[in-house]
Design an enzyme around this catalytic site. Structure first.
Site, PDB file in Angstrom:
ATOM      1  N   ARG A 143       0.845  -1.211   0.000  1.00  0.00           N
ATOM      2  CA  ARG A 143       0.000   0.000   0.000  1.00  0.00           C
ATOM      3  C   ARG A 143       0.871   1.248   0.000  1.00  0.00           C
ATOM      4  O   ARG A 143       0.558   2.262  -0.628  1.00  0.00           O
ATOM      5  CB  ARG A 143      -0.972  -0.004   1.187  1.00  0.00           C
ATOM      6  CG  ARG A 143      -1.749   1.299   1.315  1.00  0.00           C
ATOM      7  CD  ARG A 143      -3.025   1.203   2.134  1.00  0.00           C
ATOM      8  NE  ARG A 143      -2.908   0.470   3.375  1.00  0.00           N
ATOM      9  CZ  ARG A 143      -2.221   0.872   4.446  1.00  0.00           C
ATOM     10  NH1 ARG A 143      -1.565   2.021   4.427  1.00  0.00           N
ATOM     11  NH2 ARG A 143      -2.192   0.133   5.531  1.00  0.00           N
TER      12      ARG A 143
ATOM     13  N   TYR B  21     -16.660  14.685 -18.686  1.00  0.00           N
ATOM     14  CA  TYR B  21     -16.998  13.275 -18.512  1.00  0.00           C
ATOM     15  C   TYR B  21     -18.036  13.099 -17.375  1.00  0.00           C
ATOM     16  O   TYR B  21     -17.908  13.708 -16.309  1.00  0.00           O
ATOM     17  CB  TYR B  21     -15.716  12.465 -18.250  1.00  0.00           C
ATOM     18  CG  TYR B  21     -16.024  11.095 -17.724  1.00  0.00           C
ATOM     19  CD1 TYR B  21     -16.910  10.265 -18.409  1.00  0.00           C
ATOM     20  CD2 TYR B  21     -15.477  10.638 -16.536  1.00  0.00           C
ATOM     21  CE1 TYR B  21     -17.243   9.020 -17.913  1.00  0.00           C
ATOM     22  CE2 TYR B  21     -15.794   9.387 -16.048  1.00  0.00           C
ATOM     23  CZ  TYR B  21     -16.691   8.588 -16.729  1.00  0.00           C
ATOM     24  OH  TYR B  21     -17.027   7.364 -16.242  1.00  0.00           O
TER      25      TYR B  21
ATOM     26  N   ASP C  54      -7.427  17.134 -16.978  1.00  0.00           N
ATOM     27  CA  ASP C  54      -7.692  15.736 -17.308  1.00  0.00           C
ATOM     28  C   ASP C  54      -7.216  15.521 -18.748  1.00  0.00           C
ATOM     29  O   ASP C  54      -7.809  16.050 -19.690  1.00  0.00           O
ATOM     30  CB  ASP C  54      -9.200  15.464 -17.187  1.00  0.00           C
ATOM     31  CG  ASP C  54      -9.578  14.038 -17.548  1.00  0.00           C
ATOM     32  OD1 ASP C  54      -8.796  13.369 -18.251  1.00  0.00           O
ATOM     33  OD2 ASP C  54     -10.669  13.603 -17.141  1.00  0.00           O
TER      34      ASP C  54
ATOM     35  N   LYS D 251      -7.544   3.997 -20.589  1.00  0.00           N
ATOM     36  CA  LYS D 251      -7.771   4.352 -21.990  1.00  0.00           C
ATOM     37  C   LYS D 251      -6.489   4.157 -22.828  1.00  0.00           C
ATOM     38  O   LYS D 251      -5.988   3.050 -22.913  1.00  0.00           O
ATOM     39  CB  LYS D 251      -8.276   5.793 -22.058  1.00  0.00           C
ATOM     40  CG  LYS D 251      -9.411   6.127 -21.069  1.00  0.00           C
ATOM     41  CD  LYS D 251     -10.707   5.518 -21.482  1.00  0.00           C
ATOM     42  CE  LYS D 251     -11.923   6.005 -20.699  1.00  0.00           C
ATOM     43  NZ  LYS D 251     -11.873   5.937 -19.244  1.00  0.00           N
TER      44      LYS D 251
HETATM   45  C1  LIG Z   1     -12.175  12.108 -19.753  1.00  0.00           C
HETATM   46  C2  LIG Z   1     -12.224  11.028 -18.699  1.00  0.00           C
HETATM   47  N1  LIG Z   1     -11.641  11.241 -17.523  1.00  0.00           N
HETATM   48  C3  LIG Z   1     -11.649  10.317 -16.554  1.00  0.00           C
HETATM   49  C4  LIG Z   1     -12.284   9.105 -16.732  1.00  0.00           C
HETATM   50  C5  LIG Z   1     -12.284   8.122 -15.592  1.00  0.00           C
HETATM   51  O1  LIG Z   1     -11.420   7.055 -15.833  1.00  0.00           O
HETATM   52  P1  LIG Z   1     -11.646   5.591 -15.219  1.00  0.00           P
HETATM   53  O2  LIG Z   1     -12.775   4.970 -15.948  1.00  0.00           O
HETATM   54  O3  LIG Z   1     -10.345   4.924 -15.438  1.00  0.00           O
HETATM   55  O4  LIG Z   1     -11.985   5.772 -13.788  1.00  0.00           O
HETATM   56  C6  LIG Z   1     -12.922   8.840 -17.958  1.00  0.00           C
HETATM   57  C7  LIG Z   1     -13.631   7.567 -18.231  1.00  0.00           C
HETATM   58  O5  LIG Z   1     -13.972   6.774 -17.457  1.00  0.00           O
HETATM   59  C8  LIG Z   1     -12.903   9.836 -18.951  1.00  0.00           C
HETATM   60  O6  LIG Z   1     -13.515   9.660 -20.109  1.00  0.00           O
HETATM   61  N1  LIG Z   2     -20.995   2.941 -15.938  1.00  0.00           N
HETATM   62  C1  LIG Z   2     -19.815   3.762 -15.971  1.00  0.00           C
HETATM   63  C2  LIG Z   2     -19.649   4.363 -17.312  1.00  0.00           C
HETATM   64  C3  LIG Z   2     -18.205   4.574 -17.625  1.00  0.00           C
HETATM   65  S1  LIG Z   2     -17.917   5.648 -19.004  1.00  0.00           S
HETATM   66  C4  LIG Z   2     -16.237   5.367 -19.370  1.00  0.00           C
HETATM   67  C5  LIG Z   2     -15.554   6.421 -20.175  1.00  0.00           C
HETATM   68  N2  LIG Z   2     -15.077   7.501 -19.399  1.00  0.00           N
HETATM   69  C6  LIG Z   2     -16.302   6.969 -21.328  1.00  0.00           C
HETATM   70  O1  LIG Z   2     -16.358   8.212 -21.514  1.00  0.00           O
HETATM   71  O2  LIG Z   2     -16.795   6.181 -22.133  1.00  0.00           O
HETATM   72  C7  LIG Z   2     -19.955   4.825 -14.908  1.00  0.00           C
HETATM   73  O3  LIG Z   2     -21.028   4.972 -14.330  1.00  0.00           O
HETATM   74  O4  LIG Z   2     -18.987   5.516 -14.605  1.00  0.00           O
END
Ligand SMILES: Cc1ncc(COP(=O)(O)O)c(C=O)c1O
Ligand SMILES: N[C@@H](CCSC[C@H](N)C(=O)O)C(=O)O
Length: 457
Positions: free
Chosen positions: A90, A142, A216, A241
């Site tokens: 950790r 997002y 981000d 990603k």
């Molecule tokens: C622009 C952006 N930032 C952050 C996240 C969060 O990443 P994670 O799914 O790995 O938690 C996502 C998608 O999930 C995203 O599309």
């Molecule tokens: N069920 C998920 C959806 C994740 S979306 C993942 C990604 N960032 C995208 O833009 O496609 C949630 O509730 O977070």
């Protein structure tokens, strides 16, 4: 501050001595076992990014060319007072540290840290906020980010301003001495709007030197953009990603230059236990090595698909298209357009038919994967933003997002064409086909004009 990395003298007396010479007093004033040494990415020659991605150095005892997975929760100490570089996963793990040093190098950062997901990274960052602090962020971001900020506003006394961050003046209008954080996404997900990071960072830092500009960078990744070089204080991204690239792990990355910020973030990661597990750190490290070549192919495919859709009468949002109203701004900050684009049809049911008719394009959230994906953000990735808010922010419910992979581009265009025809989205003529009805009408509206109305403060 954490202790600087020393030469590999092996655990034992020397490290215990070093621990005494550099006692690690944490933010609560406790003298705990040492944290892993901070990254030291800038030793030796700097190569081009594509080379740096694959070039790593580690002091493995057997010269392993791939960093081994230290699948161990604990590390034995050689003395009763501990003092070795690692004691508990950790707090730190050699596989994770190796990845963090590598990331710091390719993100042009003083230090990088890795956690269990992109949202986990944002959670670590937002834990520095106190009740009454104000956060300024975008009106197109997002869905998960919106959800976390809304939770903090509801439960933790944080005040969140959603403004159109693509217009720096809108940020200036709300920034104050109470602003603790300005959180930017560019290109925005899913409307692909561009934020002028240098201008916003300058405004924010001039008006409040304590406010942190957080970017981000998930939509571009370090191969295309280094927000720390553009004025950001903290950059984070979802390693789920592009960085990992295969949709087989969840990961989050944070990077900074200010050692004090790094120490605060490390403190939270150690305290809450959200550091990336060794096996996932190994997979992320492996994914990063092919980032340049994957992105090159994904981008050239995305460009061809964006041009294909636009030439057939659809309104396409992609910064690789000259028609993008912020084309010049995007290219002044980034080395490429990425591989996410969106387009509208003017009709939710029609968009659903297109998505469901696609075969090669998987119906899936997320992006940055080697496989091509198709989705409807308002019903999938951004469904956690309630319908009322989506309407207020003028998010088109019919918007289709394409996240382009590395397949053969002709196969991708062929599958998309078939889906458009099957769904009834186009008028087929002897010369080919063209967006019909509402989709065509939307294509006539310049993006600037319709988005200007969408700007809220
Ligand atoms: C622009 C952006 N930032 C952050 C996240 C969060 O990443 P994670 O799914 O790995 O938690 C996502 C998608 O999930 C995203 O599309
Ligand atoms: N069920 C998920 C959806 C994740 S979306 C993942 C990604 N960032 C995208 O833009 O496609 C949630 O509730 O977070």
């Amino acid at each position: 501050m954490s202790t600087p990395p020393g030469p590999s003298q092996g655990p034992g007396k020397l490290n215990a001595g070093a621990a005494k010479a550099f006692p690690h007093i944490d933010l609560d004033g406790h003298d705990l076992p040492p944290s892993p040494a901070p990254s030291s990415p800038r030793n030796g020659r700097k190569y081009a990014l594509a080379t740096e991605l694959v070039y790593t150095e580690s002091k493995d005892q057997y010269g392993a060319s791939s960093m081994p997975i230290y699948q161990s929760a604990t590390f034995k100490q050689t003395s009763a007072n501990g003092g070795s570089e690692y004691d508990y996963t950790r707090s730190g793990n050699p596989t994770r540290t190796h990845l963090e040093r590598h990331l710091a190098k390719i993100m042009n950062a003083g230090r990088a840290l890795v956690v269990g997901s992109g949202m986990g990274a944002l959670d670590v960052i937002t834990r520095i906020l106190r009740p009454g602090d104000e956060v300024i962020t975008g009106d197109d971001l997002y869905g998960g980010t919106n959800r976390l900020l809304t939770y903090m506003a509801t439960n933790h006394g944080i005040i969140v301003h959603h403004v159109d961050t693509t217009i720096p003046q809108r940020v200036k209008d709300v920034v104050s001495r109470k602003t603790a954080m300005v959180l930017l996404e560019t290109p925005t997900n899913p409307l692909i709007k561009i934020v002028d990071i240098p201008s916003v960072a300058k405004i924010v830092h001039e008006m409040n030197e304590k406010a942190l500009v957080v970017v981000d960078n998930t939509m571009l990744s370090p191969i295309l953009s280094n927000p720390l070089d553009l004025g950001a204080d903290i950059v984070y991204e979802s390693g789920t990603k592009y960085l990992s690239g295969h949709h087989d792990i969840m990961a989050g990355v944070l990077a900074f230059n200010d050692p004090a910020i790094g120490d605060k973030m490390y403190f939270t990661i150690n305290s809450t236990g959200c550091g990336l597990a060794p096996n996932d750190a190994f997979l992320l490290m492996r994914g990063i090595k092919t980032l340049a070549i994957r992105m090159e192919k994904q981008q050239s495919n995305a460009q061809a698909i964006a041009e294909f859709l636009e030439s057939h009468g659809f309104r396409v949002r992609y910064p690789g298209l000259k028609s993008h109203p912020q084309y010049d701004l995007h290219w002044s900050m980034a080395r490429g357009a990425g591989a996410v684009l969106s387009f509208e049809t003017g009709d939710v049911a029609l968009s659903e038919r297109i998505v469901e008719a696609a075969r090669l394009w998987g119906i899936s959230v997320s992006f940055g994967c080697v496989n091509s994906l198709i989705s409807m953000p308002c019903q999938m990735s951004h469904a956690s933003i309630d319908a009322k808010t989506r309407k207020e922010r003028q998010m088109p419910e019919d918007i289709i997002r394409l996240c382009v992979g590395i397949e053969d581009v002709d196969d991708l265009i062929d599958d998309l064409s078939r889906a458009l025809v099957q769904a009834g989205a186009v008028t087929v003529t002897l010369d080919g086909f063209h967006a019909k009805g509402a989709a065509e009408a939307i294509a006539q509206i310049p993006i600037e004009e319709s988005d200007a109305e969408a700007s809220t403060s």
